[in-house]
Design an enzyme around this catalytic site. Sequence first.
Site, PDB file in Angstrom:
ATOM      1  CG  ASP A  85      -0.334   0.132   2.535  1.00  0.00           C
ATOM      2  OD1 ASP A  85       0.922   0.159   2.606  1.00  0.00           O
ATOM      3  OD2 ASP A  85      -1.056   0.248   3.532  1.00  0.00           O
ATOM      4  CB  CYS A 110       0.762  -2.665   4.722  1.00  0.00           C
ATOM      5  SG  CYS A 110       0.541  -3.854   6.057  1.00  0.00           S
ATOM      6  CB  THR A 124       1.838  -3.114  11.004  1.00  0.00           C
ATOM      7  OG1 THR A 124       0.629  -3.504  10.331  1.00  0.00           O
ATOM      8  CG2 THR A 124       1.621  -1.789  11.739  1.00  0.00           C
ATOM      9  CG  HIS A 150       9.240 -25.267  11.502  1.00  0.00           C
ATOM     10  ND1 HIS A 150       9.252 -25.222  12.889  1.00  0.00           N
ATOM     11  CD2 HIS A 150      10.436 -25.812  11.148  1.00  0.00           C
ATOM     12  CE1 HIS A 150      10.399 -25.707  13.344  1.00  0.00           C
ATOM     13  NE2 HIS A 150      11.144 -26.070  12.304  1.00  0.00           N
ATOM     14  CG  HIS A 157       7.465 -29.064   9.917  1.00  0.00           C
ATOM     15  ND1 HIS A 157       7.155 -28.521  11.148  1.00  0.00           N
ATOM     16  CD2 HIS A 157       8.795 -29.328   9.935  1.00  0.00           C
ATOM     17  CE1 HIS A 157       8.258 -28.452  11.879  1.00  0.00           C
ATOM     18  NE2 HIS A 157       9.269 -28.934  11.164  1.00  0.00           N
TER      19      HIS A 157
HETATM   20  C1  RB5 Z   1      -1.922   2.474   6.685  1.00  0.00           C
HETATM   21  O1  RB5 Z   1      -1.957   3.624   7.460  1.00  0.00           O
HETATM   22  C2  RB5 Z   1      -1.762   1.241   7.581  1.00  0.00           C
HETATM   23  O2  RB5 Z   1      -2.923   1.031   8.318  1.00  0.00           O
HETATM   24  C3  RB5 Z   1      -1.434   0.023   6.735  1.00  0.00           C
HETATM   25  O3  RB5 Z   1      -0.288   0.283   5.995  1.00  0.00           O
HETATM   26  C4  RB5 Z   1      -1.135  -1.251   7.497  1.00  0.00           C
HETATM   27  O4  RB5 Z   1      -0.190  -1.043   8.492  1.00  0.00           O
HETATM   28  C5  RB5 Z   1      -2.278  -2.043   7.954  1.00  0.00           C
HETATM   29  O5  RB5 Z   1      -2.136  -3.130   8.520  1.00  0.00           O
END
Ligand code: RB5
Length: 148
Positions: A8, A65, A67, A98, A133
Amino acid sequence: MLIALGSDHAGYQLKEQVISYLKSSGITYKDYGVFNEESSDYPDQAARVAQAVKSGVHTFGILICGTGIGMSIVANKHRGIRAALCSEPYSARLAREHNNANVLTMGSRVIGPGLAEAIVSIFISTDFAGGRHERRLGKIEQLNHYQV
Ligand code: RB5
């Protein structure tokens, strides 16, 4: 090996850095976007990459993204996709050995480009260990009626 990449807006810069690494390593890839830092919705790219990996065109997917969490949640809704959120190389190795993970997700707000390179490098070069596994993955497969 053909890698499917997606991000993203938050993951865009790190995706570009991962692409530079893949290019310099001679690894082929297809970029499913996004192609700029305009606000976007991570489920769109995650679904595109997950479907592309599921179709068998790609060996692995890499989704980035902020996180890595949203990408992982969406990718794991797809049958046959085993997405692993990794922030260090040890998890990346075991995700392959695994879990036979076929999609790697990372968080651009969590790790930097050096760590991302190390994670990608070990993820794409580690084989599934099989053995005990296999049985566990079989049990995951049995839950696939919850997936799209
Ligand atoms: C975008 O602000 C953020 O929410 C997205 O990149 C991501 O971290 C979502 O899991």
